[in-house]
Design a protein around this motif. Structure first.
Motif, short mmCIF file in Angstrom:
data_model
loop_
_atom_site.label_atom_id
_atom_site.label_comp_id
_atom_site.label_asym_id
_atom_site.label_seq_id
_atom_site.Cartn_x
_atom_site.Cartn_y
_atom_site.Cartn_z
N ASP A 186 -2.97 98.94 37.12
CA ASP A 186 -3.12 99.71 38.06
C ASP A 186 -3.74 99.75 39.11
O ASP A 186 -3.57 99.91 40.63
N ILE A 187 -4.77 98.82 39.21
CA ILE A 187 -6.12 98.81 39.73
C ILE A 187 -6.45 96.64 39.28
O ILE A 187 -6.68 97.00 38.14
N VAL A 188 -6.28 96.61 40.72
CA VAL A 188 -7.13 95.13 40.21
C VAL A 188 -7.98 94.92 41.72
O VAL A 188 -7.48 94.80 42.60
N SER A 189 -9.44 94.83 40.86
CA SER A 189 -9.93 94.22 41.97
C SER A 189 -10.82 92.53 41.94
O SER A 189 -11.00 92.72 40.98
N THR A 190 -11.07 92.09 43.22
CA THR A 190 -11.93 91.03 43.08
C THR A 190 -12.44 90.95 43.49
O THR A 190 -13.05 91.38 44.77
N VAL A 191 -14.29 90.75 43.05
CA VAL A 191 -15.36 90.20 43.54
C VAL A 191 -16.16 89.10 43.05
O VAL A 191 -16.45 89.21 41.53
N THR A 192 -15.88 88.49 44.16
CA THR A 192 -15.90 86.46 43.39
C THR A 192 -16.77 86.16 44.47
O THR A 192 -16.19 86.65 45.51
N THR A 193 -16.66 84.45 44.37
CA THR A 193 -17.53 83.58 45.86
C THR A 193 -15.84 82.96 45.72
O THR A 193 -16.24 81.79 46.34
N ALA A 194 -14.69 83.33 44.84
CA ALA A 194 -13.74 82.06 45.52
C ALA A 194 -13.09 82.15 46.49
O ALA A 194 -13.78 82.16 47.32
N ALA A 195 -12.70 80.35 46.82
CA ALA A 195 -12.55 79.60 48.08
C ALA A 195 -11.38 79.22 47.92
O ALA A 195 -10.21 79.20 48.56
N THR A 196 -9.83 79.83 46.63
CA THR A 196 -7.85 79.51 46.83
C THR A 196 -7.71 81.33 45.91
O THR A 196 -9.31 81.83 45.39
N PRO A 197 -6.95 81.14 46.21
CA PRO A 197 -6.01 82.75 45.63
C PRO A 197 -6.45 82.76 44.25
O PRO A 197 -6.16 81.72 44.17
N LEU A 198 -6.79 84.32 43.58
CA LEU A 198 -7.37 84.24 42.79
C LEU A 198 -5.72 84.28 41.02
O LEU A 198 -5.73 84.20 40.04
#
Length: 319
Positions: A186-198
């Motif tokens: 229901d909730i998606v959170s991104t907390v990264t240092t990614a350089a390309t979509p996750l």
């Protein structure tokens, strides 16, 4: 006299409910607009970068800045809080935990105002320091029963899930793939240092709320255009800041596929100036860049608590 508060002092005083209340108040004042915030400025050298965020909250008699350096040896944060009416220094804080908690609180606040009220399953990308505050904030604003987490390092991921399950009293489980994290959440959170979509937009369910907290420079991207095209509204902490450094949004803005006027500030949603979620099926997005007024609002409350409890040491300058 001005106070100096260490990380240990901040840890004794700062709770997520306090951070959530402070950050919401800051966004309300910014929307009024009784506050001002200056987007992040950077001074770069090959080995070290200095980052500077400045702002003011007149209602709290507060003006100040957060400065931090990033280097291969680590990141070092200091928050300086001044009295707006006199210019006198009020307090200086070591700002690592303060920043982590206010960053998490910003996404928690966005989740409070944008996620469906019945949201119970969260998916999180990232298992680092910042993800701890992020998950704590989500659990504070929604009755989560399960959290799925994906990260690059298996050992760190397992330790994170165990630690957060014990701290929050909810089921926090590691996932082997990004798709497992996204599907059914229901909730998606991104907390990264990614350089390309996750992850792919095809994995998102109608009604999902997204928090993207890691893409605060041109070289970072957590969400692809396929995801952004499904999101409405796209909410930011500050349009001015987002136009400078929201790595997820800048490619679409540059191509004209997204217009600045289509971005909605979180404070305007809170103050009912702009709509947030309008249907259960909307996929809502909050792009978090970080703002000085968030740090200052938390700092004001910490200063008052520190003086009341006798924490911190007096500085020999600032009057």
């Amino acid at each position: 006299m001005a106070l100096f508060l260490t990380e240990k002092d901040v840890a004794q005083l700062l709770t997520m409910p306090l951070a959530l209340e402070a950050v919401e108040a800051a966004h309300r004042q910014l929307s009024a607009p009784d506050a001002c915030d200056v987007p992040r400025q950077r001074t770069r050298l090959p080995q070290t970068t200095l980052h500077l965020l400045q702002g003011a909250l007149p209602q709290l008699d507060a003006i100040g800045y957060k400065a931090y350096t990033s280097n291969r040896s680590g990141v070092r944060f200091l928050v300086h809080l001044f009295q707006a009416s006199t210019g006198r220094l009020r307090a200086v804080f070591e700002g690592d935990r303060l920043g982590m908690m206010r960053t998490g609180a910003a996404s928690g606040l966005a989740t409070r105002w944008l996620a469906r009220p019945d949201a119970q399953v969260a998916g999180v990308f990232g298992a680092g320091w910042q993800a701890e505050g992020h998950l704590e904030a989500l659990a504070a604003v929604r009755p989560l029963r399960r959290v799925k987490v994906h990260a690059r390092h298996a050992e760190r991921l397992a330790a994170f899930c165990t630690r957060m399950s014990e701290r929050l009293g909810i089921d926090v489980v590691p996932c082997a793939s990004p798709e497992e994290v996204v599907r059914g959440s229901d909730i998606v959170s991104t907390v990264t240092t990614a350089a390309t979509p996750l992850f792919s937009a095809d994995w998102l369910s109608p009604g999902t709320h997204l928090n993207a907290a890691g893409s605060n420079s041109l070289i970072r991207r957590e969400l692809g255009e396929d995801v952004l095209k499904r999101c409405s509204p796209i909410v930011v902490d500050s349009v001015e800041t987002a136009l400078r450094e929201a790595g997820d949004l800048l490619p679409m803005l540059e191509k004209g596929r997204l217009q600045p006027r289509g971005l909605v500030e979180l404070g305007d949603v809170i103050c009912a100036r702009r709509p947030g979620r309008t249907t259960d099926d909307e996929i809502t997005l909050f792009e978090s860049q970080g703002m000085a007024v968030q740090d200052l609002a938390v700092a004001v409350r910490l200063e008052a608590l520190a003086r009341a409890r006798g924490l911190g040491v007096e500085l020999p300058y600032g009057d």
